[in-house]
Design a protein around this motif. Structure first.
Motif, PDB file in Angstrom:
ATOM      1  N   GLU A  36      -4.762   1.507   9.314  1.00 31.72           N
ATOM      2  CA  GLU A  36      -5.638   0.604  10.058  1.00 31.72           C
ATOM      3  C   GLU A  36      -4.984  -0.760  10.264  1.00 31.72           C
ATOM      4  N   ALA A  37      -4.337  -1.267   9.213  1.00 37.80           N
ATOM      5  CA  ALA A  37      -3.707  -2.588   9.331  1.00 37.80           C
ATOM      6  C   ALA A  37      -2.540  -2.566  10.322  1.00 37.80           C
ATOM      7  N   ASN A  84      -4.898   5.310   4.574  1.00 36.82           N
ATOM      8  CA  ASN A  84      -5.847   4.982   5.643  1.00 36.82           C
ATOM      9  C   ASN A  84      -5.911   3.472   5.863  1.00 36.82           C
ATOM     10  N   THR A  85      -5.948   2.704   4.761  1.00 34.30           N
ATOM     11  CA  THR A  85      -5.983   1.243   4.876  1.00 34.30           C
ATOM     12  C   THR A  85      -4.717   0.720   5.547  1.00 34.30           C
ATOM     13  N   THR A  86      -3.607   1.278   5.155  1.00 34.46           N
ATOM     14  CA  THR A  86      -2.339   0.854   5.754  1.00 34.46           C
ATOM     15  C   THR A  86      -2.297   1.194   7.241  1.00 34.46           C
ATOM     16  N   ASN A 100       0.826  -1.213   0.000  1.00 31.10           N
ATOM     17  CA  ASN A 100       0.000   0.000   0.000  1.00 31.10           C
ATOM     18  C   ASN A 100       0.860   1.263   0.000  1.00 31.10           C
TER      19      ASN A 100
END
Length: 466
Positions: free
Chosen positions: A363-364, A359-361, A324
């Motif tokens: 969260e992970a 944002n996805t990164t 990402n």
């Protein structure tokens, strides 16, 4: 009807049918006769008498009285004809105003009624003209009976003209709402067209000002150019394109030009915002790169201290985070190119893509650290999680029993199930290698189920209260 005549009587009667004026006696002769003490009419008759006979036979008072009455009736009919003709002209202007604006069934019905009324007016006018043509009131040998017939026919024509005038007045009164609506739209027309022109001028000036700062606004210029054909139609006028269509076009042009002006004036600020966001996103991507590197040590600790079920779903986080971040950096480079080329819409869209990837990164990466934190807490003191969940169940049970001797089965059953589920989750903590993650997910699920029951009870009682 025929054109309005210059004379205030007999508007449509040929000139030959109008009264002939008698020659006036020259001024000096009239003065001399007066000095002689002779009546003017008698004096004028003297030469003819001396010559052996007159050129006109004078009748008695009755014939002359009938002639005068007939002439008065003719003048009254002419006045009624003139009044009706004027009213019809005014009404035709009103009808034309309505038809220029309104194409509704009511407007079309008004036009049809006006045409029918026009036929009635033509009939009454024909009666009047026929009466005028049928009688020459200036004839020397006009008999009293002929003058009486003329007076009767002319009076009848005048009365018919008056009746038609009353019908026309009633019809005019009924046009009030339609005419008011049409006049309102016509009153809006010129200001609306002028607003459209001023909006286009303001947008053009705003574009010139932006370009003077070195910024390009090709997309805005294209949008403004697309409005040019609309301006051409506005300049051609409502007579060619219709009033409602012209009003709609003027409003559409105004909205479009105003949007271009606003965006042009905001363009320098937008460019600065894009620059700031690019810097911010680049900094965030670098920070996430550093944070993602810390995921692997967290996973190592999870593997060492907890069962497989506690960390197995996090195994792919390091790879996902790295991918990402790589994609985000690629999109950031594209966004920078779009900004340099002043493709503002593309730059904004690419920034949104970068933000979603980061944002996805985030969260992970956060999930791995949060997992370790929560597992550490429950391993140290599981009772805190147990007490939290039991408190939620007991609070819901008190609410379910409020004002009741026995709980509603629809509320009691899921709460009893929640108690049983919590006890089973607690039981999983016994043993040499407890599955703390299963315990945490179960207690969370129990609290969600209890929360649904509480919401149901409150909704039902709220509805009953109303």
């Amino acid at each position: 009807m025929t054109a309005t005549p210059a004379q205030p009587y007999s508007p449509s009667v040929p000139r030959a049918h109008r009264p002939r004026r008698r020659p006036r006696t020259p001024g000096p002769l009239r003065d001399a006769l007066t000095l002689m003490g002779l009546p003017l009419l008698a004096a004028l008759a003297l030469p003819a008498a001396f010559a052996g006979g007159g050129t006109r036979r004078w009748f008695g008072g009755r014939a002359e009285g009938q002639r005068a009455e007939a002439q008065a009736a003719k003048d009254a009919a002419a006045a009624a004809f003139y009044e009706l003709d004027t009213a019809q002209r005014d009404l035709r202007i009103s009808i034309e105003t309505i038809t220029a604006v309104d194409d509704s069934p009511a407007a079309r019905r008004a036009v049809a009624d006006f045409d029918a009324l026009g036929r009635r007016i033509d009939e009454a006018s024909h009666q009047y003209i026929s009466a005028v043509d049928a009688h020459d009131l200036d004839r020397d040998d006009l008999e009293a009976s002929a003058a009486s017939r003329a007076r009767t026919e002319l009076t009848a024509a005048k009365e018919e003209l008056g009746r038609v005038k009353q019908e026309l007045d009633r019809f005019t009164d009924g046009l009030g709402p339609l005419l008011g609506k049409a006049e309102t739209q016509l009153a809006r027309l010129a200001p609306a067209v002028e607003r459209a022109r001023q909006a286009l001028l303001a947008a053009s000036n705003a574009l010139d000002a932006v370009r003077a700062t070195g910024l390009k606004a090709d997309d805005l210029a294209a949008r403004l150019a697309a409005l040019s054909p609309e301006l051409t139609k506005l300049n051609q006028g409502a007579g060619q394109h219709g009033v409602p269509q012209t009003l709609e076009r003027a409003e559409r042009v105004t909205r479009g030009a105003e949007a271009v002006r606003v965006e042009a004036e905001r363009l320098p600020e937008r460019a600065a915002e894009i620059d700031h966001r690019l810097v911010s996103l680049r900094t965030r991507a670098q920070a996430l790169t550093t944070r993602s590197e810390q995921v692997e040590p967290i996973l190592s600790e999870l593997r060492r201290r907890f069962t497989v079920a506690c960390w197995q779903d996090l195994q792919r986080v390091p790879g996902i985070a790295a991918e990402n971040v790589r994609q985000a950096e690629t999109k950031l480079a594209e966004a920078q190119s779009a900004r340099d080329e002043q493709r503002w819409a593309d730059a904004t869209a690419l920034q949104s893509t970068v933000r979603a990837l980061l944002n996805t990164t985030d969260e992970a990466v956060s999930a791995a650290g949060d997992r370790l934190h929560r597992l550490n807490a429950v391993q140290k003191d599981p009772q805190q999680e147990i007490d939290r969940t039991r408190f939620a169940i007991r609070d819901a049970q008190r609410l379910a029993m409020a004002g009741r001797n026995t709980p509603d089965p629809r509320h009691a059953r899921p709460l009893d199930d929640a108690v049983s589920r919590l006890e089973r989750a607690i039981a999983t903590l016994d043993g040499r290698h407890p599955d703390y993650w299963h315990f945490l997910t179960e207690t969370e699920a129990v609290r969600r189920a209890v929360s649904r029951v509480v919401s149901l009870i409150r909704d039902e009682r709220g509805a009953a209260g109303h």
